[in-house]
Design a protein around this motif. Structure first.
Motif, PDB file in Angstrom:
ATOM      1  N   GLN A  76      -0.553  56.375  20.165  1.00  0.00           N
ATOM      2  CA  GLN A  76      -1.621  56.182  19.183  1.00  0.00           C
ATOM      3  C   GLN A  76      -2.642  55.220  19.768  1.00  0.00           C
ATOM      4  O   GLN A  76      -2.284  54.343  20.562  1.00  0.00           O
ATOM      5  CB  GLN A  76      -1.067  55.525  17.911  1.00  0.00           C
TER       6      GLN A  76
ATOM      7  N   THR B 221      -3.782  52.900  18.173  1.00  0.00           N
ATOM      8  CA  THR B 221      -3.418  51.589  17.618  1.00  0.00           C
ATOM      9  C   THR B 221      -2.632  50.763  18.617  1.00  0.00           C
ATOM     10  O   THR B 221      -2.760  49.542  18.656  1.00  0.00           O
ATOM     11  CB  THR B 221      -2.562  51.789  16.346  1.00  0.00           C
ATOM     12  N   ASN B 222      -1.808  51.416  19.427  1.00  0.00           N
ATOM     13  CA  ASN B 222      -0.976  50.614  20.325  1.00  0.00           C
ATOM     14  C   ASN B 222      -1.058  51.027  21.794  1.00  0.00           C
ATOM     15  O   ASN B 222      -0.348  50.470  22.623  1.00  0.00           O
ATOM     16  CB  ASN B 222       0.485  50.582  19.842  1.00  0.00           C
TER      17      ASN B 222
ATOM     18  N   CYS C 280      -9.429  59.829  16.591  1.00  0.00           N
ATOM     19  CA  CYS C 280      -8.041  59.379  16.531  1.00  0.00           C
ATOM     20  C   CYS C 280      -7.389  59.614  15.177  1.00  0.00           C
ATOM     21  O   CYS C 280      -6.177  59.643  15.071  1.00  0.00           O
ATOM     22  CB  CYS C 280      -7.947  57.895  16.889  1.00  0.00           C
TER      23      CYS C 280
ATOM     24  N   GLU D 212      -7.098  57.620  12.754  1.00  0.00           N
ATOM     25  CA  GLU D 212      -6.425  56.456  12.169  1.00  0.00           C
ATOM     26  C   GLU D 212      -7.304  55.207  12.176  1.00  0.00           C
ATOM     27  O   GLU D 212      -6.791  54.094  12.133  1.00  0.00           O
ATOM     28  CB  GLU D 212      -5.102  56.190  12.877  1.00  0.00           C
TER      29      GLU D 212
ATOM     30  N   GLU E  45      -9.197  53.807  14.484  1.00  0.00           N
ATOM     31  CA  GLU E  45      -9.234  52.951  15.667  1.00  0.00           C
ATOM     32  C   GLU E  45     -10.475  53.169  16.519  1.00  0.00           C
ATOM     33  O   GLU E  45     -10.979  52.233  17.123  1.00  0.00           O
ATOM     34  CB  GLU E  45      -7.999  53.199  16.548  1.00  0.00           C
TER      35      GLU E  45
END
Lengths: 170, 764
Positions: free
Chosen positions: B677, B679-680, A44, A46, A48
Motif C-alpha cells: 500500500q 500507506t506503508n 491509490c 486510500e 495517500e
C-alpha cells in the motif's frame, strides 16, 4: 453496504448536477463514471497519493475518500473547471500555463490532482514561500518530476497572477 | 565534416524549450488513460491468484453462494495457443495450470458486467494446494538444497575476464574487500497497470493499454492466441508513468484481458488497484555484490574480483539482460588491467523481478562506488588519499579501455565533471567544516560522491538484432507525422522526436505530429527502454528526414534552400506522382562496434553518458533519520535536446533514487509483499526531496539523434552510493546495504554509542 440509491445534488465546475447513486459511492467514481469527468484520477484509493484531489467548498479533498452523500449541496471544482472556456478559445489557467512551460507535468497522471492542490495553495498563499509550496503539495505524489519543476511552475504562476511581485526581468 | 555537421549544431528547435507535445491535453484533463476509456458492452476482469509461494494445485472449487453463470471464467485450458509469456525464455505461464511458483501468481480469470461483483467472486474461488518448499533468498537458491528452476536454480550467469587477476594479488600493496546489498524497489508509477481487450473471429485481438513496448505485447499475444501478425493489434493509451515497470508486465495483463474478451464475447477492462499492482507486478532485482580489489602503492587499481548475484524471482523474464547490464557497469568508469567478474541471476519463489530504470546498473554502481569509498578509507598512503583523489587517479580517459576492453574513442571528461561537481557543491570546504562541527552537534553532516557511466541503447549487438525501422510521412493536409513504436510515458518521446523531425526538415514544431502508437499503423522501431529513444531512434528519424529531403530534391524539384511552403508544394508534387510521401530508415550501427557475447568482450555500448554526483546529508543522532539536504548532478549526456525535459529527467531520477537509498523498503513475508500500500511503502514527497542542482556539459555524439546520448536511466545510478558515502562521511560508520531506514541507522549507531539503549542485548 446499503443498496438504497439516493438523488444527490451538488455543483460541479459551476454547473448544478443531480446524480442518482448509492450514498456511499465514492465522489471519485461519481465524477468519473456518472458525470464523465475523467480528468480526476485514481492512484491509490486510500488517500495517500492525491491524484484524485478536487476542491469541495473551498477545501482540497481526496475524492476517493469522500462518499457522495457528503457532497450534497457542495460546490466542487475539478481540473476540468480550471480553464472552462478553453474549447471556445479561452485561455489556460495561469497554473496550467506555468506547468506547460516549466515542465511541471511529465506523465500527467498526478497532474490534475497536483493542479488542484496548487490552486488551493495559491488561493491561501498568493506569494508562497518554498516551505509553503512544499507543505501545500506534500499530499500529492509525483513519481516523474522529483517535484522541482512543479515548485518552479507554482512560483511562475504565483508571479504571473500577482504582478506586484513580478521580477524585473524574465 | 560536411555542411550537415554545421547546421546540426546550429539548431532552431532542437535544444529549445518548446512546450511538451501532449502537454495541454494532460493539463486540462483531456488525455485519455486506459481507465478513462470504455467500450460498448464492456465487462470488467479480475484475477484469482496463488496464496502460497510454491506448490501443486490440487483442486479449484467455486463457492455455491455466487451466481457463477453470470461470470466468464478462464483457466489455462482456455488458452488457444501457448501458455507462456514470450520474453527471453518462455518459462513463465500466462496462467498457472498445475503448479504455482510464487505468491500472487495468476491462476484463473473472471469477468462480469458489474465490476463491483468481482471482489466477492475472487474471494469465492477456493484453491487447495500441496505445498512445496520455497526459496526466498540468493543464499538459499545458490545452496541448491531445493531446486526450483531448471537443474541448478540458475537463470543466467556471465564471466567477464581481463588480464591475469590471480597473479595480481601477490604484487598488490593493498587488498580491500567488501560486500554490498540492495533491496527490491517498486516503480510506483502513479497509474497502475491496466488493459482493455476486444476479440472477434474476423479481426483477432485488439488491446488498448498502459505500456512501454507495443511490439513486446504483440509478440506474446501472437503466441498466446496462436494468431498471425495482422490479427493482433496493440494500441498504447496515454501512460501514467512506467520506469521499466510497463516493459514486461503488460504482456501478462494483455493476455489475460484478451482471454476474457475471447471467451465472453465482450470487450474486457482489467485495471489493477494499487494493492494488486504492488503485490503482483515486477520490481527492481535485489542484489548481493562482493568486491575484492588489489591496488598498487599509489592507489591505482591493479585487480578486481567481483562476485555479483541477483534474485531473479520465480521465472526468467528479463533477468538475463538485467544481469548483463549489471555486469557491464560493475567495474565503474575506471581503468583496471586485471578483472574477473562472475555474475549470476538466481531463481527464488518471489514474484519475478523485472525492468526498472537503470536495469541492473544502479545495483552494480551502488556496490562499486561504495567500495571506492571503502578503499579510500582503508588505504594508508602518504600523503593520504581521499575518495575524490582515489577516483581521479583511476578514471577512464579517451583512448583507455574499459572492463570489456572497449576503446574509449569519444571524449571522456570525467575530470572536468568531477571538478565542476566539487566546485558547485563546495565539497572540500564543507567536508572540512562538517568534520569540525559534527564533534559538538547531534546532527552529523557529510558529503559523498559517486562517479559513473551508463551505456546508452541495447547491449552489444542488441541494436543490430533489433534492426529498428522508423521514419516520417507527410499527409495530404500537410502534417509531417513521426512513425515510431516508441512511446511517451512522461519522459518526452513525443516532444524530442517532433523536435528532431521539425529541425531536420526545416519546419516548425507545430508542423509535426506523432502517429499514436498502434501496431496496425507504425513500424517496429524497438522498445522504449535502455535510454535509446533520443540517441538511437532520434538518429533514425533524423536520417529518415534527410532522406526525404534528398528524395524531394531529386524527384519533386525541391531546392536546396527552401521555405516551408516550398517543402509542402514539393510533397504535393511527389504525392501526385507516387501516391504517398513516406521515408523510413533502418538502424545503422556506428562504425567499430564489435561485440562477442561468448567472451563478454568488445564494444558493450555504442556510447556512454558520464556523471559525477554529490550528496550533502544530515544524520540526526537523536531521531536516527538521514536526510539529503542538497544534491548536485553533473553529467555529460551528449547534446541536450530539450533543456527543461532533460533537467526534469535528472531531477526525477535523482528523487526516485533517494527513495531507493533511504525510504523504499519492500517487506517480503513468506514471499509476499506485506506492505503493498502507499500507506506503508514510502516514496519521497514534496517535503523530502532536496534542491537538486543539475549541470550538463555537452559534447554532441555524432551517431546520436542531433548529438544525443542516453539520459533517462543515468540519474538513478549515482544517488544511492553518493548518499551512503555521505552518511559514512557524517558518522564515520560504513553502511553497505540499501534501503537504509532510520531503524537500520539506529541498530548500528545506537549499538556503537549507547549499547545499553538497545532493546535486545548485543551478543558479544
Amino acid at each position: 453496504m446499503s443498496t438504497r440509491w439516493d438523488s444527490i445534488r451538488f455543483t460541479v465546475n459551476g454547473q448544478p448536477r443531480t446524480v442518482h447513486a448509492p450514498p456511499m459511492k465514492r465522489l471519485l467514481d461519481v465524477l468519473r463514471e456518472d458525470l464523465h469527468l475523467t480528468g480526476t484520477k485514481e492512484g491509490c484509493g486510500e488517500g495517500e497519493c492525491g491524484s484524485c484531489s478536487v476542491r469541495m467548498n473551498g477545501e482540497l479533498v481526496n475524492s476517493c475518500l469522500v462518499p457522495v452523500l457528503q457532497a450534497e449541496g457542495a460546490q466542487i471544482q475539478t481540473v476540468e473547471g480550471l480553464a472552462p472556456d478553453l474549447d471556445s478559445g479561452g485561455a489556460l489557467h495561469p497554473l496550467q500555463e506555468a506547468f506547460l512551460h516549466c515542465g511541471g507535468a511529465q506523465c500527467g497522471i498526478c497532474t490534475p490532482g497536483m493542479l488542484m492542490a496548487a490552486a488551493q495553495l495559491i488561493e491561501r498563499h498568493p506569494h508562497p514561500s518554498q516551505a509553503e509550496i512544499r507543505e501545500g503539495l506534500a499530499g500529492n505524489l509525483c513519481r516523474c518530476t522529483g517535484f522541482a519543476r512543479i515548485f518552479a511552475s507554482v512560483v511562475a504562476a504565483a508571479t504571473h497572477a500577482a504582478p506586484e511581485q513580478e521580477p524585473d526581468a524574465r | 565534416m560536411s555542411t550537415a555537421a554545421t547546421t546540426r549544431s546550429q539548431t532552431r528547435i532542437v535544444g529549445a524549450p518548446v512546450p511538451r507535445k501532449e502537454g495541454i491535453d494532460k493539463l486540462v484533463g483531456r488525455a485519455q488513460y486506459v481507465d478513462d476509456l470504455t467500450r460498448e458492452g464492456m465487462f470488467y476482469g479480475a484475477t484469482v491468484r496463488s496464496t502460497i509461494p510454491r506448490g501443486l494445485i490440487r483442486s479449484i472449487a467455486f463457492d455455491p453462494h455466487i451466481a457463477w453463470c453470470d461470470f466468464t471464467i478462464v483457466t489455462a485450458k482456455d488458452i488457444p495457443g501457448k501458455n507462456h509469456i514470450q520474453l527471453i525464455v518462455a518459462d513463465q505461464p500466462c496462467l498457472a495450470e498445475t503448479q504455482v511458483n510464487h505468491c500472487d501468481e495468476p491462476i484463473l480469470l473472471l469477468a462480469h458486467p458489474d465490476k463491483h461483483k468481482l471482489l466477492a467472486a475472487v474471494a469465492a474461488v477456493h484453491i487447495e494446494y500441496d505445498p512445496l518448499p520455497a526459496v526466498f533468498s540468493i543464499e538459499e537458491s545458490e545452496s541448491q538444497k531445493e531446486i526450483i528452476l531448471g537443474e541448478d536454480n540458475l537463470i543466467k550467469s556471465f564471466l567477464l575476464e581481463k588480464g591475469d587477476v590471480d597473479s595480481a594479488w601477490a604484487r598488490a600493496a593493498h587488498i580491500v574487500e567488501g560486500e554490498y546489498r540492495t533491496g527490491p524497489q517498486e516503480h510506483l508509477y502513479i497509474e497502475n497497470n491496466g488493459m482493455i481487450a476486444e476479440w472477434s473471429a474476423e479481426d483477432g485481438i485488439t488491446v488498448w493499454g498502459s505500456l512501454q513496448c507495443p511490439y513486446y505485447v504483440h509478440k506474446t499475444l501472437r503466441a498466446v492466441f496462436d494468431l498471425p501478425d495482422e490479427k493482433v493489434r496493440v494500441i498504447q493509451t496515454e501512460t501514467g508513468g512506467a520506469f521499466g515497470g510497463k516493459e514486461d508486465y503488460p504482456s501478462v495483463l494483455a493476455s489475460h484481458a484478451g482471454l476474457l474478451a475471447m471467451k465472453s464475447g465482450h470487450a474486457v477492462k482489467m485495471v489493477y488497484d494499487r494493492m494488486e499492482d504492488l503485490a503482483a507486478t515486477t520490481k527492481r532485482h535485489p542484489s548481493r555484490i562482493r568486491h575484492r580489489t588489489a591496488l598498487d602503492a599509489d592507489g591505482k587499481l591493479l585487480a578486481m574480483e567481483i562476485d555479483l548475484a541477483t534474485d531473479g524471482g520465480a521465472y526468467s523474464t528479463l533477468s538475463a539482460t538485467v544481469l548483463s547490464r549489471a555486469t557491464l557497469h560493475a567495474c565503474g568508469p575506471y581503468v583496471c588491467p586485471n578483472i574477473r567478474l562472475r555474475s549470476r541471476a538466481w531463481a527464488t519463489n518471489h514474484v519475478p523481478y523485472g525492468a526498472f530504470r537503470g536495469f541492473g546498473a544502479p545495483q552494480a554502481i551502488f556496490a562499486m562506488e561504495r567500495h571506492m569509498d571503502a578503499i579510500a578509507a582503508a588505504l594508508h598512503i602518504d600523503p593520504p588519499i581521499d575518495p575524490v583523489e582515489l577516483r581521479r587517479r583511476n578514471f577512464l580517459h579517451q583512448g583507455d579501455r574499459n572492463a570489456t576492453d572497449q576503446l574509449m574513442r569519444e571524449p571522456v571528461i570525467l575530470d572536468q565533471l568531477l571538478d565542476r561537481a566539487l566546485a558547485e557543491s563546495d565539497y572540500h570546504a564543507k567536508r572540512a567544516r562538517y568534520a569540525r562541527e559534527n564533534l559538538a552537534s547531534p546532527v552529523k553532516r557529510g558529503m559523498g560522491i559517486a562517479a559513473f557511466y551508463h551505456g546508452s541503447g541495447f547491449t552489444g549487438s542488441g541494436e543490430l538484432y533489433l534492426n529498428s525501422l522508423a521514419g516520417v510521412d507527410v499527409t495530404p493536409d500537410e502534417k509531417v507525422r513521426v512513425l515510431v513504436s516508441n512511446t511517451e510515458f512522461g519522459q518526452g518521446t513525443n516532444t524530442i522526436l517532433t523536435q528532431i523531425a521539425a529541425e531536420a526538415l526545416g519546419l516548425e514544431f507545430s508542423d509535426v505530429t506523432m502517429v499514436p502508437p498502434d501496431t496496425a499503423h507504425i513500424p517496429n522501431s524497438g522498445p522504449t527502454v535502455a535510454s535509446r529513444t533520443g540517441m538511437v531512434v532520434g538518429r533514425i528519424i533524423e536520417r529518415a528526414c534527410l532522406q526525404l529531403l534528398a528524395l524531394l530534391r531529386e524527384s519533386a524539384g525541391l531546392q536546396e534552400k527552401s521555405t516551408r511552403e516550398q517543402f509542402f508544394a514539393a510533397c504535393r508534387r511527389f504525392r501526385a506522382a507516387h501516391g504517398k510521401v513516406e521515408s523510413l530508415c533502418y538502424y545503422e550501427a556506428p562504425p567499430g562496434i564489435h561485440w562477442d557475447d561468448a567472451t563478454y568482450h568488445g564494444e558493450a555500448y555504442g556510447a556512454y553518458a558520464w556523471a559525477v554526483y554529490v550528496a550533502q546529508v544530515a544524520v540526526d543522532t537523536v531521531t536516527y533519520s538521514a536526510e539529503v539536504e542538497d544534491f548536485w548532478a553533473v553529467q555529460e549526456v551528449g547534446r541536450v535536446l530539450h533543456p527543461v525535459l532533460a533537467t526534469g529527467q535528472i531531477e526525477g531520477g535523482v528523487a526516485q533514487a533517494i527513495g531507493y537509498a533511504l525510504y523504499e523498503k519492500v517487506v517480503l513475508e513468506n514471499g509476499r509483499m506485506a506492505n503493498n500500500q502507499m500507506t506503508n511503502y514510502i516514496m519521497p514527497t514534496a517535503e523530502d526531496v532536496p534542491p537538486i542542482h543539475v549541470v550538463f556539459e555537452e559534447i554532441p555524439f555524432r551517431y546520436g539523434g542531433y548529438g544525443a546520448k542516453g539520459i533517462g536511466e543515468l540519474p538513478h545510478d549515482g544517488p544511492a552510493p553518493a548518499i551512503l558515502n555521505a552518511i559514512r562521511d557524517a558518522t564515520g560508520v560504513p553502511f553497505n546495504a540499501i534501503p537504509l531506514l532510520p531503524e537500520d541507522l539506529f541498530a548500528t549507531l545506537a549499538a556503537r554509542e549507547h549499547p545499553e539503549n538497545l532493546w535486545e542485548p548485543v551478543a558479544s
